[in-house]
Design a protein around this motif. Structure first.
Motif, PDB file in Angstrom:
ATOM      1  N   LEU A  84       8.173  13.246  -8.072  1.00 45.10           N
ATOM      2  CA  LEU A  84       9.124  13.026  -9.157  1.00 45.10           C
ATOM      3  C   LEU A  84       8.465  12.134 -10.200  1.00 45.10           C
ATOM      4  CD1 LEU A  84      12.226  12.421  -6.887  1.00 45.10           C
ATOM      5  CD2 LEU A  84      11.377  14.586  -7.838  1.00 45.10           C
ATOM      6  N   HIS A  85       8.212  12.719 -11.376  1.00 44.42           N
ATOM      7  CA  HIS A  85       7.414  12.029 -12.390  1.00 44.42           C
ATOM      8  C   HIS A  85       8.153  10.918 -13.118  1.00 44.42           C
ATOM      9  CE1 HIS A  85       4.296  15.006 -11.830  1.00 44.42           C
ATOM     10  NE2 HIS A  85       5.217  15.944 -11.945  1.00 44.42           N
ATOM     11  N   ASP A  86       9.426  11.098 -13.344  1.00 47.41           N
ATOM     12  CA  ASP A  86      10.173  10.100 -14.121  1.00 47.41           C
ATOM     13  C   ASP A  86      11.535   9.853 -13.488  1.00 47.41           C
ATOM     14  OD1 ASP A  86      11.273  12.560 -14.687  1.00 47.41           O
ATOM     15  OD2 ASP A  86      11.540  12.173 -16.815  1.00 47.41           O
ATOM     16  N   PRO A  87      11.547   9.285 -12.287  1.00 45.09           N
ATOM     17  CA  PRO A  87      12.816   9.111 -11.587  1.00 45.09           C
ATOM     18  C   PRO A  87      13.830   8.314 -12.392  1.00 45.09           C
ATOM     19  CG  PRO A  87      10.997   8.081 -10.378  1.00 45.09           C
ATOM     20  CD  PRO A  87      10.422   8.706 -11.591  1.00 45.09           C
ATOM     21  N   LYS A  88      15.075   8.753 -12.321  1.00 47.20           N
ATOM     22  CA  LYS A  88      16.201   8.062 -12.950  1.00 47.20           C
ATOM     23  C   LYS A  88      17.286   7.903 -11.891  1.00 47.20           C
ATOM     24  CE  LYS A  88      15.299  10.124 -17.468  1.00 47.20           C
ATOM     25  NZ  LYS A  88      14.160  10.953 -17.168  1.00 47.20           N
ATOM     26  N   PRO A  89      17.053   7.061 -10.895  1.00 50.48           N
ATOM     27  CA  PRO A  89      17.965   7.000  -9.754  1.00 50.48           C
ATOM     28  C   PRO A  89      19.375   6.526 -10.077  1.00 50.48           C
ATOM     29  CG  PRO A  89      16.343   5.235  -9.633  1.00 50.48           C
ATOM     30  CD  PRO A  89      15.946   6.129 -10.776  1.00 50.48           C
ATOM     31  N   ALA A 140      23.688  24.519  -5.071  1.00 50.55           N
ATOM     32  CA  ALA A 140      24.852  23.974  -5.779  1.00 50.55           C
ATOM     33  C   ALA A 140      24.592  22.576  -6.333  1.00 50.55           C
ATOM     34  CB  ALA A 140      26.064  23.955  -4.849  1.00 50.55           C
ATOM     35  N   ILE A 141      23.648  21.843  -5.738  1.00 53.93           N
ATOM     36  CA  ILE A 141      23.387  20.478  -6.213  1.00 53.93           C
ATOM     37  C   ILE A 141      22.039  20.314  -6.900  1.00 53.93           C
ATOM     38  CG2 ILE A 141      24.900  19.482  -4.444  1.00 53.93           C
ATOM     39  CD1 ILE A 141      22.284  18.480  -3.030  1.00 53.93           C
ATOM     40  N   LEU A 142      21.169  21.293  -6.818  1.00 49.41           N
ATOM     41  CA  LEU A 142      19.801  21.160  -7.323  1.00 49.41           C
ATOM     42  C   LEU A 142      19.747  20.699  -8.779  1.00 49.41           C
ATOM     43  CD1 LEU A 142      16.770  21.458  -6.907  1.00 49.41           C
ATOM     44  CD2 LEU A 142      17.021  23.901  -7.378  1.00 49.41           C
ATOM     45  N   ARG A 143      20.577  21.267  -9.633  1.00 57.00           N
ATOM     46  CA  ARG A 143      20.538  20.909 -11.060  1.00 57.00           C
ATOM     47  C   ARG A 143      20.936  19.460 -11.315  1.00 57.00           C
ATOM     48  NH1 ARG A 143      19.840  25.175 -15.179  1.00 57.00           N
ATOM     49  NH2 ARG A 143      19.981  23.238 -16.315  1.00 57.00           N
ATOM     50  N   LEU A 144      21.670  18.878 -10.402  1.00 57.90           N
ATOM     51  CA  LEU A 144      22.026  17.464 -10.558  1.00 57.90           C
ATOM     52  C   LEU A 144      20.767  16.605 -10.621  1.00 57.90           C
ATOM     53  CD1 LEU A 144      24.978  17.247  -8.010  1.00 57.90           C
ATOM     54  CD2 LEU A 144      25.147  17.360 -10.519  1.00 57.90           C
ATOM     55  N   ARG A 145      19.713  17.048  -9.924  1.00 54.14           N
ATOM     56  CA  ARG A 145      18.427  16.348  -9.966  1.00 54.14           C
ATOM     57  C   ARG A 145      17.541  16.884 -11.073  1.00 54.14           C
ATOM     58  NH1 ARG A 145      13.589  17.784  -8.199  1.00 54.14           N
ATOM     59  NH2 ARG A 145      14.337  19.301  -6.681  1.00 54.14           N
ATOM     60  N   THR A 146      17.348  18.206 -11.133  1.00 50.55           N
ATOM     61  CA  THR A 146      16.369  18.776 -12.056  1.00 50.55           C
ATOM     62  C   THR A 146      16.753  18.624 -13.527  1.00 50.55           C
ATOM     63  OG1 THR A 146      17.303  21.000 -11.847  1.00 50.55           O
ATOM     64  CG2 THR A 146      15.502  20.404 -10.344  1.00 50.55           C
ATOM     65  N   ASP A 147      18.027  18.460 -13.809  1.00 49.20           N
ATOM     66  CA  ASP A 147      18.437  18.230 -15.202  1.00 49.20           C
ATOM     67  C   ASP A 147      18.047  16.838 -15.690  1.00 49.20           C
ATOM     68  OD1 ASP A 147      19.517  20.752 -15.424  1.00 49.20           O
ATOM     69  OD2 ASP A 147      21.610  20.098 -15.416  1.00 49.20           O
ATOM     70  N   HIS A 148      17.714  15.942 -14.753  1.00 52.60           N
ATOM     71  CA  HIS A 148      17.482  14.546 -15.136  1.00 52.60           C
ATOM     72  C   HIS A 148      16.149  13.976 -14.677  1.00 52.60           C
ATOM     73  CE1 HIS A 148      21.590  14.605 -16.445  1.00 52.60           C
ATOM     74  NE2 HIS A 148      21.918  15.109 -15.272  1.00 52.60           N
ATOM     75  N   ILE A 149      15.467  14.676 -13.762  1.00 51.38           N
ATOM     76  CA  ILE A 149      14.193  14.171 -13.252  1.00 51.38           C
ATOM     77  C   ILE A 149      13.176  15.299 -13.276  1.00 51.38           C
ATOM     78  CG2 ILE A 149      12.977  13.196 -11.276  1.00 51.38           C
ATOM     79  CD1 ILE A 149      15.616  11.969 -10.355  1.00 51.38           C
ATOM     80  N   LYS A 150      12.084  15.103 -14.009  1.00 56.82           N
ATOM     81  CA  LYS A 150      10.991  16.076 -14.008  1.00 56.82           C
ATOM     82  C   LYS A 150      10.145  15.860 -12.765  1.00 56.82           C
ATOM     83  CE  LYS A 150      10.520  16.005 -19.021  1.00 56.82           C
ATOM     84  NZ  LYS A 150      11.152  17.187 -19.454  1.00 56.82           N
ATOM     85  N   GLY A 151       9.639  16.951 -12.227  1.00 62.06           N
ATOM     86  CA  GLY A 151       8.805  16.807 -11.045  1.00 62.06           C
ATOM     87  C   GLY A 151       8.265  18.140 -10.570  1.00 62.06           C
TER      88      GLY A 151
END
Length: 114
Positions: free
Chosen positions: A9-14, A77-88
């Motif tokens: 995860l290149h730019d985590p936004k936890p 169902a949840i993948l976009r919750l991460r990929t919309d906000h964290i590049k990796g």
């Protein structure tokens, strides 16, 4: 043979609300596929090259289980919750069996080239 899902995860936004929701929900997607976290953003010591960001490693019983988890409706169902906000980058990779050695791999390579 054990397999792993590995994410860099290149730019985590936890702290983003959707990322927090992803984190709250991912464990339930892993359970049916016998997945478990073995690395989840722990301290990283870069020895060669560069490695910006965080690393996640999830272990599965085999590559089929890892792929079934990634393709499951529950995870999708949840993948976009991460990929919309964290590049990796994310990969699935098969582990090695008991008794594996680097010398054995070298012998395998030698046999393939001859």
């Amino acid at each position: 043979m054990t397999a792993y899902a590995i994410a860099h995860l290149h730019d985590p936004k936890p702290g983003h609300p959707e990322v927090l929701e992803y984190l709250d929900r991912i464990d339930a997607t892993l359970a049916p596929h016998a997945g478990r976290f073995v690395v989840h953003g722990g301290a990283t010591q870069v020895l060669e090259g560069s490695w910006p960001g965080a690393t996640v490693v999830i272990e599965f019983p085999d590559l089929a289980a890892a792929r079934a988890w990634y393709d499951s409706p529950a995870y999708r169902a949840i993948l976009r919750l991460r990929t919309d906000h964290i590049k990796g980058d994310t990969i699935l990779v098969e582990g090695v069996g008991p008794g594996h050695t680097a010398a054995g791999k070298a012998a395998e390579f030698r046999g393939a080239s001859g």
